[in-house]
Design a protein around this motif. Structure first.
Motif, short mmCIF file in Angstrom:
data_model
loop_
_atom_site.label_atom_id
_atom_site.label_comp_id
_atom_site.label_asym_id
_atom_site.label_seq_id
_atom_site.Cartn_x
_atom_site.Cartn_y
_atom_site.Cartn_z
N TRP A 260 0.64 -1.20 0.13
CA TRP A 260 -0.12 -0.18 0.02
C TRP A 260 0.91 1.26 -0.02
O TRP A 260 -0.14 1.85 -0.39
N LYS A 261 1.98 0.87 0.70
CA LYS A 261 2.93 2.56 0.63
C LYS A 261 3.37 2.98 -0.97
O LYS A 261 3.00 3.80 -1.40
N LYS A 262 3.89 1.60 -1.73
CA LYS A 262 4.28 1.64 -2.77
C LYS A 262 3.10 1.94 -3.95
O LYS A 262 3.75 3.14 -4.51
N ALA A 263 2.06 1.58 -3.83
CA ALA A 263 0.87 2.52 -4.49
C ALA A 263 0.52 3.49 -4.57
O ALA A 263 0.28 3.96 -4.92
N LEU A 264 0.21 4.19 -2.93
CA LEU A 264 -0.07 5.29 -2.66
C LEU A 264 1.03 5.95 -3.11
O LEU A 264 0.23 7.39 -3.47
N VAL A 336 -2.01 -3.49 -17.75
CA VAL A 336 -2.25 -3.57 -16.14
C VAL A 336 -3.04 -2.42 -15.45
O VAL A 336 -4.85 -2.57 -14.95
N LEU A 337 -2.34 -1.17 -15.44
CA LEU A 337 -3.10 -0.40 -15.20
C LEU A 337 -4.65 0.04 -15.22
O LEU A 337 -5.95 0.57 -14.21
N SER A 338 -4.73 0.35 -16.23
CA SER A 338 -5.92 0.65 -17.34
C SER A 338 -7.08 -0.28 -17.21
O SER A 338 -8.20 0.22 -16.30
N GLN A 339 -6.40 -1.71 -16.95
CA GLN A 339 -7.54 -2.83 -16.83
C GLN A 339 -7.92 -2.24 -15.33
O GLN A 339 -9.61 -2.81 -15.25
N ALA A 348 -12.16 2.23 -5.31
CA ALA A 348 -11.65 3.42 -5.02
C ALA A 348 -12.34 4.29 -4.11
O ALA A 348 -12.21 4.84 -3.45
N ARG A 349 -13.84 3.99 -4.03
CA ARG A 349 -14.53 4.63 -3.64
C ARG A 349 -14.86 4.22 -1.38
O ARG A 349 -14.29 5.46 -1.12
N ALA A 370 -5.85 0.54 -8.79
CA ALA A 370 -4.85 0.55 -10.22
C ALA A 370 -3.13 0.14 -9.31
O ALA A 370 -3.21 -1.28 -10.35
N ALA A 371 -2.49 0.58 -8.88
CA ALA A 371 -1.26 0.86 -7.94
C ALA A 371 -1.45 -0.54 -7.94
O ALA A 371 -0.25 -1.88 -7.59
#
Length: 413
Positions: A260-264, A336-339, A348-349, A370-371
């Motif tokens: 979650w840290k990498k994605a954020l 993959v990010l787009s999918q 996301a909500r 997505a990330a």
């Protein structure tokens, strides 16, 4: 690529709880700095492992094996038929330089005194000690153990070269030598030796530096993982060779805790002033590359495994089925990010509800989800690929017939 998994995209409750408790600010720059600091502290965590024992016990060879190196590697600790270590010498892990294995001078001389020896090597700088013997444990090992226990330092007895013992047993008793029985006898004899010299309830692990995946190394690895905590445990799980399914699983879990840290950070970096909008893609490619190396799926790792006698690089490479593990390219990452962005509305909500900062960003929740999904999915796929590679390697090793390690001497130090 991930179409079936995309339909059930979810955020882990543990990650949401950590995010909500650690990240309170709504200011992008503050949050990105905070997350980067968390990741930096993880990457810079130090782990210092001391390897000591009598001359000729194979300390240097063991140091090299624990670093994933052969004795012939230019980065390896020098080995030889005489004691080659005259002072504490640190050898950094090839890809994790803050993890160091220290080759300490040999013990067992007539004038040996444990307290003086530990003072000379500065015992308090080490996180734990491996007390190594190749034939039998002696008074010097017990003295060291008692002094380390008094100082509150962790230590583990390691009996090396058990591959040689098994080979000798096969020659003495052809057709009648049972590996499990021989190993049990060695373990019991080691315990008797140590108890005779005054060591209480010694824990002994039987190892071969040339066949690290066999014997007691997996048990030693699991024991260390249980007894270390925090960032040092994370460093250990990434540094020691992951040679079993259990070790691969522990590595996956320790990496997953920080997804979650990498994605954020990846979702925030593109909205910082003065930075290009698509900077998150190279960041994610770099993270995937580090995951790939962690699981031994890169070309260098596969080549090293093949050179150790586990088939050809082509045979091992064929076990790597994840497209991102084969080549984590920017194009594959963007796909993959787009999918994930298309299928991640509900997640996301939820992310925005638990991390108000994301509400202030255009598509901030979507970008984060997505990330997050990309990295989680990659970890699962890379771990499965790593297990397939190991299974294929050990299968080819067995098909090649019994392995006879080199005779004692130069190779064992």
């Amino acid at each position: 690529m991930f179409s079936s998994a995309l339909q059930s995209l979810e955020l882990r409750e543990q990650d949401l709880t950590e995010m909500g408790s650690l990240i309170q600010s709504r200011v992008v720059l503050e949050v990105s700095t905070q997350v980067q600091t968390l990741l930096d502290s993880l990457d810079s965590a130090t782990l210092d492992i001391a390897v000591t024992g009598e001359s000729g016990a194979g300390k240097s060879t063991l140091v090299n094996a624990l670093r994933g190196l052969s004795d012939s590697d230019p980065r390896a600790a020098p080995t030889g038929v005489v004691e080659t270590t005259t002072e504490p010498t640190p050898y950094p892990h090839p890809s994790l330089p803050s993890v160091r294995l220290w080759d300490l001078p040999g013990t067992g001389t007539p004038s040996f005194r444990a307290e003086r020896y530990l003072e000379q090597v500065e015992l308090m700088r080490f996180d734990f000690f491996l007390l190594v013997a190749s034939e039998r444990f002696r008074e010097s090992h017990a003295q060291l153990a008692q002094a380390l226990a008094a100082a509150g330092r962790r230590f583990y007895f390691v009996r090396t070269k058990v591959d040689q013992d098994l080979r000798a047993s096969r020659r003495r008793r052809p057709g009648r030598s049972q590996e499990g029985q021989v190993l049990g006898e060695i373990r019991a004899d080691c315990a008797r030796q140590l108890e005779k010299e005054g060591a209480a309830a010694p824990r002994v692990f039987l190892l071969s530096a040339f066949q690290l995946h066999r014997f007691d190394f997996p048990r030693l690895q699991a024991t260390l993982a249980e007894e270390l905590a925090g960032h040092k445990r994370h460093a250990l799980l990434l540094a020691l060779p992951a040679l079993t399914a259990e070790a691969v699983g522990r590595r996956k879990e320790t990496l997953r805790r920080h997804v979650w840290k990498k994605a954020l950070l990846a979702s925030l970096v593109s909205v910082l002033p003065g930075l290009p909008l698509q900077l998150n893609v190279p960041m994610l490619v770099e993270t995937l590359g580090s995951y790939r190396r962690s699981f031994g799926l890169d070309e260098e790792s596969l080549g090293a495994l093949a050179r150790a006698g586990a088939g050809s690089p082509q045979q091992l490479r064929a076990q790597v089925r994840s497209a991102l593990a084969r080549e984590p390219s920017p194009a594959a990452v963007r796909d993959v990010l787009s999918q994930a962005a298309l299928c991640g509305q509900a997640a996301a909500r939820l992310a925005c509800a638990r991390l108000p900062l994301l509400e202030n960003l255009v598509a901030g929740g979507i970008s984060f989800v997505a990330a997050y999904f990309l990295l989680h999915s990659a970890l699962e796929d890379f771990a499965r690929d790593a297990q397939r590679v190991l299974e294929a390697a050990y299968r080819m090793e067995e098909e090649g017939g019994p392995y006879d390690p080199p005779d004692p001497g130069f190779f064992y130090d």
